[in-house]
Design a protein around this motif. Structure first.
Motif, PDB file in Angstrom:
ATOM      1  N   THR A   1       0.845  -1.200   0.000  1.00  0.00           N
ATOM      2  CA  THR A   1       0.000   0.000   0.000  1.00  0.00           C
ATOM      3  C   THR A   1       0.883   1.254   0.000  1.00  0.00           C
ATOM      4  O   THR A   1       0.529   2.251  -0.594  1.00  0.00           O
ATOM      5  CB  THR A   1      -0.933   0.058   1.237  1.00  0.00           C
ATOM      6  N   HIS A   2       2.035   1.195   0.701  1.00  0.00           N
ATOM      7  CA  HIS A   2       2.978   2.319   0.683  1.00  0.00           C
ATOM      8  C   HIS A   2       4.325   1.874   1.229  1.00  0.00           C
ATOM      9  O   HIS A   2       4.497   0.695   1.553  1.00  0.00           O
ATOM     10  CB  HIS A   2       2.409   3.533   1.425  1.00  0.00           C
ATOM     11  N   HIS A   3       5.267   2.810   1.340  1.00  0.00           N
ATOM     12  CA  HIS A   3       6.666   2.431   1.564  1.00  0.00           C
ATOM     13  C   HIS A   3       7.079   2.316   3.032  1.00  0.00           C
ATOM     14  O   HIS A   3       8.212   1.967   3.312  1.00  0.00           O
ATOM     15  CB  HIS A   3       7.574   3.469   0.900  1.00  0.00           C
TER      16      HIS A   3
ATOM     17  N   GLY B   1      -4.884  -0.116   3.996  1.00  0.00           N
ATOM     18  CA  GLY B   1      -3.525   0.261   4.385  1.00  0.00           C
ATOM     19  C   GLY B   1      -3.556   1.237   5.548  1.00  0.00           C
ATOM     20  O   GLY B   1      -4.236   1.012   6.550  1.00  0.00           O
ATOM     21  N   ASP B   2      -2.848   2.360   5.401  1.00  0.00           N
ATOM     22  CA  ASP B   2      -2.836   3.378   6.458  1.00  0.00           C
ATOM     23  C   ASP B   2      -3.705   4.577   6.097  1.00  0.00           C
ATOM     24  O   ASP B   2      -3.499   5.669   6.610  1.00  0.00           O
ATOM     25  CB  ASP B   2      -1.392   3.855   6.719  1.00  0.00           C
ATOM     26  N   LEU B   3      -4.688   4.389   5.226  1.00  0.00           N
ATOM     27  CA  LEU B   3      -5.611   5.503   4.972  1.00  0.00           C
ATOM     28  C   LEU B   3      -6.517   5.693   6.187  1.00  0.00           C
ATOM     29  O   LEU B   3      -6.813   6.810   6.591  1.00  0.00           O
ATOM     30  CB  LEU B   3      -6.454   5.240   3.716  1.00  0.00           C
TER      31      LEU B   3
ATOM     32  N   GLY C   1      -1.278  11.263   0.696  1.00  0.00           N
ATOM     33  CA  GLY C   1      -1.574  12.123   1.853  1.00  0.00           C
ATOM     34  C   GLY C   1      -0.781  11.635   3.045  1.00  0.00           C
ATOM     35  O   GLY C   1       0.053  12.336   3.590  1.00  0.00           O
ATOM     36  N   HIS C   2      -1.022  10.374   3.431  1.00  0.00           N
ATOM     37  CA  HIS C   2      -0.205   9.760   4.495  1.00  0.00           C
ATOM     38  C   HIS C   2       1.193   9.470   3.926  1.00  0.00           C
ATOM     39  O   HIS C   2       2.204   9.697   4.585  1.00  0.00           O
ATOM     40  CB  HIS C   2      -0.893   8.489   4.973  1.00  0.00           C
ATOM     41  N   ALA C   3       1.215   8.959   2.702  1.00  0.00           N
ATOM     42  CA  ALA C   3       2.466   8.729   1.970  1.00  0.00           C
ATOM     43  C   ALA C   3       2.156   9.027   0.500  1.00  0.00           C
ATOM     44  O   ALA C   3       1.021   8.798   0.058  1.00  0.00           O
ATOM     45  CB  ALA C   3       2.923   7.285   2.143  1.00  0.00           C
TER      46      ALA C   3
ATOM     47  N   ASP D   1       6.699  -0.652   8.424  1.00  0.00           N
ATOM     48  CA  ASP D   1       5.758  -1.636   8.979  1.00  0.00           C
ATOM     49  C   ASP D   1       4.919  -2.317   7.891  1.00  0.00           C
ATOM     50  O   ASP D   1       4.191  -3.261   8.173  1.00  0.00           O
ATOM     51  CB  ASP D   1       4.862  -1.018  10.077  1.00  0.00           C
ATOM     52  N   HIS D   2       5.022  -1.841   6.651  1.00  0.00           N
ATOM     53  CA  HIS D   2       4.266  -2.451   5.555  1.00  0.00           C
ATOM     54  C   HIS D   2       5.155  -3.216   4.565  1.00  0.00           C
ATOM     55  O   HIS D   2       4.638  -3.962   3.744  1.00  0.00           O
ATOM     56  CB  HIS D   2       3.474  -1.368   4.797  1.00  0.00           C
ATOM     57  N   VAL D   3       6.468  -2.980   4.644  1.00  0.00           N
ATOM     58  CA  VAL D   3       7.325  -3.549   3.588  1.00  0.00           C
ATOM     59  C   VAL D   3       8.507  -4.387   4.083  1.00  0.00           C
ATOM     60  O   VAL D   3       9.221  -4.974   3.267  1.00  0.00           O
ATOM     61  CB  VAL D   3       7.887  -2.427   2.675  1.00  0.00           C
TER      62      VAL D   3
END
Ligand SMILES: [Zn+2]
Length: 500
Positions: free
Chosen positions: A290-292, A373-375, A354-356, A295-297
């Motif tokens: 979802t983004h870089h 994701g973190d939206l 926005g968040h990333a 904690d997501h990658v």
């Protein structure tokens, strides 16, 4: 954050009816409940301190038996307890009145049993398993499940409030409804219902007894929807570790979203889930990011190489990760990722910066499932600040997500929820409140970011202050762009004030 403390003890009843063949009862929780609103569950609830006094023995199972009996009576009006001659009472006005008084807190369950000369018998509550809520939820329960038979001469009566309705179906019928996306089952309810669906009614007690000690709820696959599996992990977070949700989307062919845990146990949880799916003949198609953020990658590169699958993300995420993860396909806003099979195989990619800057969410139109994701988070507020976060852009992304009219939200942080619209609106309102607080503080005079963060986020523990400062910076940049504030530099120190 990772939920602290022990899960709270709870009990629930798989009620089956001798007249209804192999039907079991599920109740639908109200949308106002904090825990799993709108889900179908077995009747039950928290263990009360008084339950122990009535327990027919000393074990945790015995205390839970009393809680199960009391909760079943409170929620459905069914009372499984026996008189001196050995039979259960039939429905009568005195029991109905007692139930109302119990719900109003005017009488205890013990007093009702004494009044009616009844006692709880262990043999009426057959152990069916113990399940613990995974770490994704700040509200966690350790629940003892029992198989019980509806006593002759009693029936179900639901008072609306905590519950919307009750429904009798065979386990197989409930599973079919769930597979069509028409009935949401919490993971233990799904696991138990699916298990019962595999056996004829008469053999349920024996089959459950056989299985009860072997249940490891931590290893059971967690599926809220048929095509969305959740793997709870612990991830690096701002200041402290956080619980995060890795998702597997699809059936025979599936995507893995956001493999972010740093520690061995998180990686092992993903490995176990992948191995279990492979054992069923399922195939991992690609890893989606979802983004870089770490904690997501964190495990994307390792898993991509190990599983020999490509990693896909937005172009801006690719640029930010270029020294750590190879992104072999960049995903565009609006494109549809199609899995080769399955009822819900199309996942639309939506760019929600926005968040990333490269933040993506994935939306399945057939089911209405939104992997966010973190939206949106259902447990914390999302950090939006410089250098890569941008508040005005983030608010537009939230509005874009609102327009999807998704039916179920799967955030990276926090439990999945049916209350999609409410959660997104909550996010928008929260930002509005923070902006008002910032304007109000600035109306009392010029201040640095550090002072603003301390004043606005009062009582915040120090590991979280950097994140709070970032939120404040994000808010200030939005107000600066709107011409409402300006930044001044006094001898190298930046401070902010309102534009008159
Ligand atoms: Zn993030």
């Amino acid at each position: 954050m990772i939920p602290s403390g022990e899960p709270r003890p709870a009990a629930a009843v798989i009620l089956h009816s001798p007249d209804g063949g192999d039907k079991v009862l599920l109740v639908q929780r109200s949308n106002q409940m904090k825990f799993l609103p709108g889900f179908y569950a077995f009747p039950g609830g928290k263990v009360d301190v008084q339950d122990k006094q009535l327990a027919p023995g000393d074990s945790a199972w015995d205390t839970a038996r009393v809680a199960a009996a009391r909760e079943l009576f409170e929620e459905t009006g069914v009372l499984i307890a026996r008189g001196s001659e050995g039979s259960c009472p039939v429905a009568n006005p005195s029991l109905q009145a007692a139930r109302k008084q119990l719900l109003e807190g005017k009488i205890s369950f013990r007093e009702i049993l004494e009044e009616e000369k009844l006692r709880i018998c262990s043999s009426d509550f057959l152990p069916a398993g113990v399940y613990v809520t995974p770490i994704f939820s700040p509200l966690r329960f350790q629940t003892w499940f029992f198989l019980c038979q509806l006593p002759a001469g009693q029936s179900i009566e639901i008072f609306t409030g905590e519950l919307q309705k009750a429904q009798w179906n065979t386990p197989r019928e409930f599973i079919q409804l769930w597979e069509q996306g028409n009935c949401l089952l919490s993971p233990p309810v799904l696991s138990l219902t699916d298990f019962l669906a595999g056996y004829p009614h008469g053999s349920w007690p024996g089959q459950l007894q056989e299985r009860v000690d072997r249940i490891d709820s931590q290893k059971d696959p967690i599926r809220f929807y048929p095509d969305v599996q959740l793997v709870p992990v612990v991830c690096p977070g701002p200041g402290m570790p956080q619980a995060g949700n890795v998702y597997l989307l699809g059936r025979e062919d599936f995507f893995l979203v956001d493999p972010g845990p740093l520690d061995e146990s998180g990686l092992a949880a993903i490995d176990n889930a992948l191995q279990a799916r492979k054992n069923q003949g399922h195939r991992l198609a690609a890893i989606l990011l979802t983004h870089h953020h770490p904690d997501h990658v964190s495990q994307a590169r390792y898993l991509g190489e190990k599983e020999k699958v490509p990693v896909w993300a937005h172009e801006l995420t690719r640029q930010l990760l270029k020294n750590t993860v190879t992104i072999s396909r960049t995903l565009q806003d609006g494109e549809v990722l199609e899995l080769p099979n399955g009822a819900w195989r199309n996942w639309r990619v939506i760019h929600t910066p926005g968040h990333a800057p490269g933040h993506l969410i994935f939306f399945n139109e057939q089911s209405g499932c939104l992997v966010a994701g973190d939206l949106v988070s259902t447990v914390t507020s999302i950090v939006v600040g410089p250098p890569e976060g941008h508040l005005a852009t983030y608010l537009n992304s939230l509005k874009k997500a609102l327009e999807l009219e998704a039916k179920m939200l799967f955030p990276f942080h926090g439990p999945p929820t049916l209350l999609v619209r409410e959660e997104i609106l909550k996010g928008l309102e929260h930002r509005e409140k923070r902006e008002q607080a910032l304007l109000e503080r600035l109306s009392r005079g010029r201040a640095t970011v550090a002072i603003l963060a301390k004043d606005i986020y009062r009582g915040l523990s120090s590991p979280l202050l950097p994140a709070a400062s970032k939120q404040v910076q994000g808010g200030l940049i939005k107000l600066l762009e709107e011409g409402q504030v300006r930044c001044l530099s006094d001898g190298g120190q930046e401070s902010w004030e309102l534009v008159e």
